[in-house]
Design a protein around this motif. Structure first.
Motif, short mmCIF file in Angstrom:
data_model
loop_
_atom_site.label_atom_id
_atom_site.label_comp_id
_atom_site.label_asym_id
_atom_site.label_seq_id
_atom_site.Cartn_x
_atom_site.Cartn_y
_atom_site.Cartn_z
N PHE A 118 0.84 -1.21 0.00
CA PHE A 118 0.00 0.00 0.00
C PHE A 118 0.87 1.25 0.00
O PHE A 118 0.64 2.20 -0.76
N GLU A 138 -6.73 5.09 -1.77
CA GLU A 138 -6.93 3.64 -1.62
C GLU A 138 -7.67 3.08 -2.83
O GLU A 138 -7.33 2.00 -3.34
N GLU A 139 -8.66 3.81 -3.31
CA GLU A 139 -9.41 3.37 -4.50
C GLU A 139 -8.49 3.27 -5.72
O GLU A 139 -8.56 2.30 -6.48
N TYR A 142 -6.20 0.19 -5.31
CA TYR A 142 -6.91 -1.06 -5.59
C TYR A 142 -7.08 -1.26 -7.10
O TYR A 142 -6.89 -2.36 -7.62
N LYS A 143 -7.43 -0.17 -7.81
CA LYS A 143 -7.61 -0.27 -9.26
C LYS A 143 -6.30 -0.63 -9.95
O LYS A 143 -6.27 -1.44 -10.89
N GLU A 146 -5.51 -4.30 -9.40
CA GLU A 146 -6.40 -5.13 -10.21
C GLU A 146 -5.97 -5.13 -11.68
O GLU A 146 -6.07 -6.14 -12.36
N ILE A 151 -4.81 -9.93 -7.46
CA ILE A 151 -6.22 -10.06 -7.05
C ILE A 151 -6.35 -11.13 -5.97
O ILE A 151 -5.75 -12.21 -6.10
N PRO A 152 -7.16 -10.88 -4.92
CA PRO A 152 -7.80 -9.60 -4.58
C PRO A 152 -6.80 -8.64 -3.92
O PRO A 152 -5.96 -9.10 -3.12
N PRO A 153 -6.86 -7.35 -4.19
CA PRO A 153 -5.86 -6.40 -3.69
C PRO A 153 -5.75 -6.38 -2.17
O PRO A 153 -4.66 -6.21 -1.63
N GLU A 154 -6.88 -6.57 -1.48
CA GLU A 154 -6.87 -6.49 -0.01
C GLU A 154 -6.00 -7.57 0.62
O GLU A 154 -5.56 -7.42 1.77
N ILE A 157 -2.10 -5.67 0.05
CA ILE A 157 -1.67 -4.30 0.38
C ILE A 157 -0.95 -4.21 1.72
O ILE A 157 -0.17 -3.29 1.95
#
Length: 335
Positions: A118, A138-139, A142-143, A146, A151-154, A157
């Motif tokens: 992150f 943060e948005e 994440y983009k 992706e 994937i998934p970014p969470e 990070i």
């Protein structure tokens, strides 16, 4: 006519070698390394321009000059027609860096090991003032993850770079370069540190991103097999000079400089029908020192076709052998 995204004109970069105490006493002349010695090329929108050559030929130095990590000794750099050679102020450099990004060879050393993923991706946003709130940044992060198939970014990070595989680290490095939405990217051997099994995946990803985001690449590599797959246009460098240049298919299928032919002969050819197109051309010795450039053609000490009194005395010019296919050789068509 379409304007080039990037144009370099007579670009040069010389480095002075520090003299020893003994050399100073003897009055030994100052030695100069001619890392990049007067190159010219243009790169057009959404084109992949490959700069190919052996280690020490000056291709990485060219990339660093373009992203302003080094200042040129001479020559000009134009971005979309604007002369950016001598930009100095912090504001000008920041604006330029937002448009021109770099993907480095080693994804581990190019990512701060103390940063979480992150933080790695948030840093360029903070430097350039993008995203007013942490939620907005943060948005964007994440983009970006992706886009590069993390994937998934969470799940990623909160990790540090050492917790990722080599391929995942390079995907993060690509995301960091793309998060500012640049128009031009210098990719310095982006797959040479990765396993062979995932090189094609990363190059395919970069191809897809080129189409989706309209980005243009300078692809620096020593590997003609990946240049054949990834590039639209190829320039072959030797001792700071471009010795052959043209569309990728033309240079690969019809190389006209002995050095290009030797490089291609060293690439294993999986298609039997093509194995007779490029016959092995041995070259002699090692690459000469860039601080001691041979007279005449730079390649003549290693060339099997060199003619005494011509190649070892007269400097060749880069000439157009056929439409949009250039080479720097006195003996084009004679071998």
């Amino acid at each position: 006519m379409t304007e080039p995204v990037l144009k370099v004109k007579n670009l040069k970069k010389y480095f002075s070698i520090k003299k020893s105490f003994i050399d100073t006493l003897k009055g030994t002349p100052q030695k100069i390394v001619h890392a990049v010695d007067g190159i010219n090329f243009e790169i057009y929108p959404q084109q992949v321009f490959a700069l190919v050559g052996e280690s020490g030929c000056g291709k990485s130095t060219t990339g660093k000059l373009i992203v302003k990590l080094l200042e040129p000794t001479d020559g000009k750099i134009y971005l979309r027609g604007q002369d950016v050679t001598d930009i100095k102020t912090k504001e000008e450099v920041l604006e330029y860096r937002r448009k021109v990004q770099m993907i480095f060879q080693d994804p581990f050393s190019s990512l701060n090991p103390r940063f979480r993923i992150f933080d790695v991706l948030e840093e360029p946003l903070l430097i350039h003032g993008i995203g007013e709130t942490k939620a907005e940044r943060e948005e964007l992060i994440y983009k970006a993850l992706e886009m590069v198939k993390i994937i998934p970014p969470e799940d990623y990070i909160g990790r540090n770079p050492h917790m990722l595989s080599g391929g995942q680290r390079q995907r993060v490095a690509i995301a960091r370069a793309l998060i500012l939405n640049p128009t031009f990217i210098v990719a310095d051997e982006p797959v040479s540190m990765l396993d062979v099994s995932i090189r094609a995946e990363i190059l395919e990803l970069m191809k897809d991103l080129k189409e989706k985001m309209g980005v243009t690449y300078l692809y620096i590599t020593h590997d003609l097999s990946t240049a054949r797959y990834f590039a639209d246009y190829i320039a072959v460098m030797y001792l700071g000079r471009i010795v052959e240049m043209g569309p990728a298919k033309v240079v690969i299928d019809n190389p006209i400089h002995p050095y290009t032919r030797a490089l291609l002969a060293a690439v294993p050819e999986p298609i039997p029908e093509r194995r007779n197109i490029i016959k092995e051309i041995p070259i002699k010795g090692e690459v000469p020192s860039a601080a001691n450039i041979p007279p005449g053609c730079r390649f003549h000490p290693r060339c099997l076709y060199a003619e005494k009194g011509l190649c070892d005395t007269k400097y060749p010019q880069l000439v157009e052998y056929e439409h949009n296919h250039w080479a720097e050789c006195h003996l084009i068509g004679k071998y």
